[in-house]
Design an enzyme around this catalytic site. Structure first.
Site, short mmCIF file in Angstrom:
data_model
loop_
_atom_site.label_atom_id
_atom_site.label_comp_id
_atom_site.label_asym_id
_atom_site.label_seq_id
_atom_site.Cartn_x
_atom_site.Cartn_y
_atom_site.Cartn_z
N HIS A 158 -9.90 -6.35 9.09
CA HIS A 158 -10.56 -5.93 7.85
C HIS A 158 -11.86 -5.17 8.07
CE1 HIS A 158 -8.05 -9.41 6.78
NE2 HIS A 158 -8.07 -9.00 5.54
N GLU A 182 0.82 -1.21 0.00
CA GLU A 182 0.00 0.00 0.00
C GLU A 182 0.85 1.26 0.00
OE1 GLU A 182 -2.66 -3.24 0.91
OE2 GLU A 182 -0.68 -2.70 1.69
#
Length: 328
Positions: free
Chosen positions: A131, A62
Site C-alpha cells: 500500500h 480495479e
C-alpha cells in the site's frame, strides 16, 4: 479574490464538487467512495449531495471499474476513477496502458478519453509494502497519459480542476502524507498541467523534487540556509509532460543539482532528469548531479524502517553537502 484556509483533502473535494455542479457529465466511482466517503475521506458527504448514481461504490475490481470509466469517457461522460492506492492500480494496468493511453492514437484522433484517475501514493502511514510504494515513474513512461503530482493545497484543487477540463487521460498522484496539510488559497486559482514551479529561489544548488518529497526538501533547504548554503527548490508538479525548460534554466543558474524522490533509485524519475541535464546542460555543471532516492526494498511496516527506506531531511542535507564538496 478571496483567500480561505483548507486542507489538501478538502481542496480535492471542492474541485470535484465544483466540477459536478457545473457539468452533469462528471461522476466519480471507486471502492468505498460513496457510503464510506473514501479511504482518505476525500469524497465524504458527496454521495449525500449528488446521489449514488454520480458517486458510485464499485466492486473490488480495479480492472473492471477503470475499464468502465474508459467506456464512459468514450461515451461522452467525464468520469473520475478513484483507485485506493497506487499498488492496486497495477490490477488495472491493461486498461490504463493498453486502452486509455492508446485509443486516441489508434483511432487516428477520432476518439478522446476525458478520464481522470486519482490514486494515493507514497509511504509514511505504516501501510506496508502493498500500500505504500511510489510508482509514478511507471505511468510517466507511457505516451498518451498525463501524470501530475500536486504537492500543495493550491495545486491539489487547481490541478484537479485542470485535469477535469482536459480531453485526454490524466493520472493524478496524491501523496498520503499531504491529505491533512492545510493552507490558505485563493478562489479559482488556475494551475496548468505542464509547468514546474520554483518554491524557493536560490543561487548555490538546485533541489528538484515533486509530491510528498517537496516539503522535506524545503525543510532541508532551510537547514542548509543556516549553513550559508542557498538552495533553489524546483517542484516538478507534472512528470508527463516534464518541464524541461524550467529544469535546465535552474541548472544554468546554480550549476549544481540534487534530485529527490521516494521512488526506487534504479530507472526512476531522478535518473530521467539526470539524463536530461547531461544531454542538454552538461557544460553548465560545476559538480556531478546527484540523487536522493528510495532504498531498493519493499516498503517496510515498522516505522523506523519505513522512514529509513525513503529520503528524509538529513539525507537530503547530506547529499547537498556531498555535491558542494565535489566541485570539478
Amino acid at each position: 479574490m478571496c483567500a480561505k484556509k483548507m486542507t489538501y483533502r478538502d481542496a480535492l473535494k471542492e474541485a470535484i464538487s465544483e466540477a459536478m455542479r457545473n457539468d452533469s457529465r462528471v461522476f466519480l466511482m471507486g471502492e468505498d467512495v460513496a457510503r464510506y466517503g473514501g479511504t482518505y475521506a476525500v469524497t465524504k458527504g458527496l454521495a449525500k449531495e449528488f446521489g449514488e448514481d454520480r458517486i458510485r461504490d464499485t466492486p473490488l475490481s480495479e480492472s473492471a471499474f477503470t475499464g468502465a470509466g474508459i467506456g464512459a469517457a468514450l461515451g461522452g461522460m467525464r468520469p473520475i476513477v478513484e483507485i485506493m492506492t497506487v499498488n492496486f492500480s497495477l490490477l488495472a494496468l491493461d486498461q490504463i496502458i493498453n486502452n486509455a493511453a492508446t485509443i486516441r492514437h489508434m483511432s487516428g484522433g477520432q476518439f478522446r478519453i476525458p478520464l481522470v484517475i486519482r490514486m494515493a501514493t507514497g509511504s509514511g502511514k505504516q501501510l506496508a509494502a502493498q500500500h505504500s510504494h511510489s510508482l509514478e515513474v511507471m505511468y510517466a513512461h507511457v505516451p498518451g497519459l498525463k501524470v501530475i503530482c500536486p504537492a500543495t493545497v493550491e495545486d491539489a484543487r487547481g490541478m484537479l480542476q485542470a485535469a477535469l477540463d482536459d480531453p485526454n487521460p490524466v493520472i493524478m498522484f496524491e501523496h498520503v502524507s499531504l491529505y491533512n496539510m492545510s493552507d490558505e488559497i485563493e478562489d479559482n486559482t488556475k494551475v496548468d498541467l505542464k509547468s514546474a514551479k520554483i518554491r524557493r529561489s536560490g543561487e548555490d544548488i538546485t533541489l528538484i523534487t515533486f509530491g510528498g518529497s517537496l516539503h522535506k526538501t524545503l525543510q532541508a533547504a532551510e537547514e542548509l540556509a543556516a549553513q550559508n548554503i542557498d538552495c533553489e527548490v524546483l517542484d516538478l508538479r507534472s512528470l508527463r509532460p516534464l518541464d524541461h525548460d524550467a529544469i535546465l534554466a535552474s541548472i544554468r543558474k546554480t550549476h549544481r543539482a540534487v534530485v529527490i524522490e521516494e521512488g526506487w533509485r534504479s530507472f526512476g524519475v531522478a535518473a530521467e532528469i539526470m539524463a536530461l541535464v547531461m544531454e542538454k546542460a552538461f557544460y553548465e555543471l560545476d559538480a556531478p548531479i546527484a540523487r536522493a532516492c528510495g532504498v531498493e526494498v519493499p516498503i517496510p511496516y515498522a516505522k523506523h524502517l519505513e522512514d529509513a527506506s525513503v529520503p528524509q531531511v538529513p539525507d537530503i542535507v547530506a547529499k547537498v553537502q556531498e555535491v558542494l564538496n565535489s566541485d570539478v
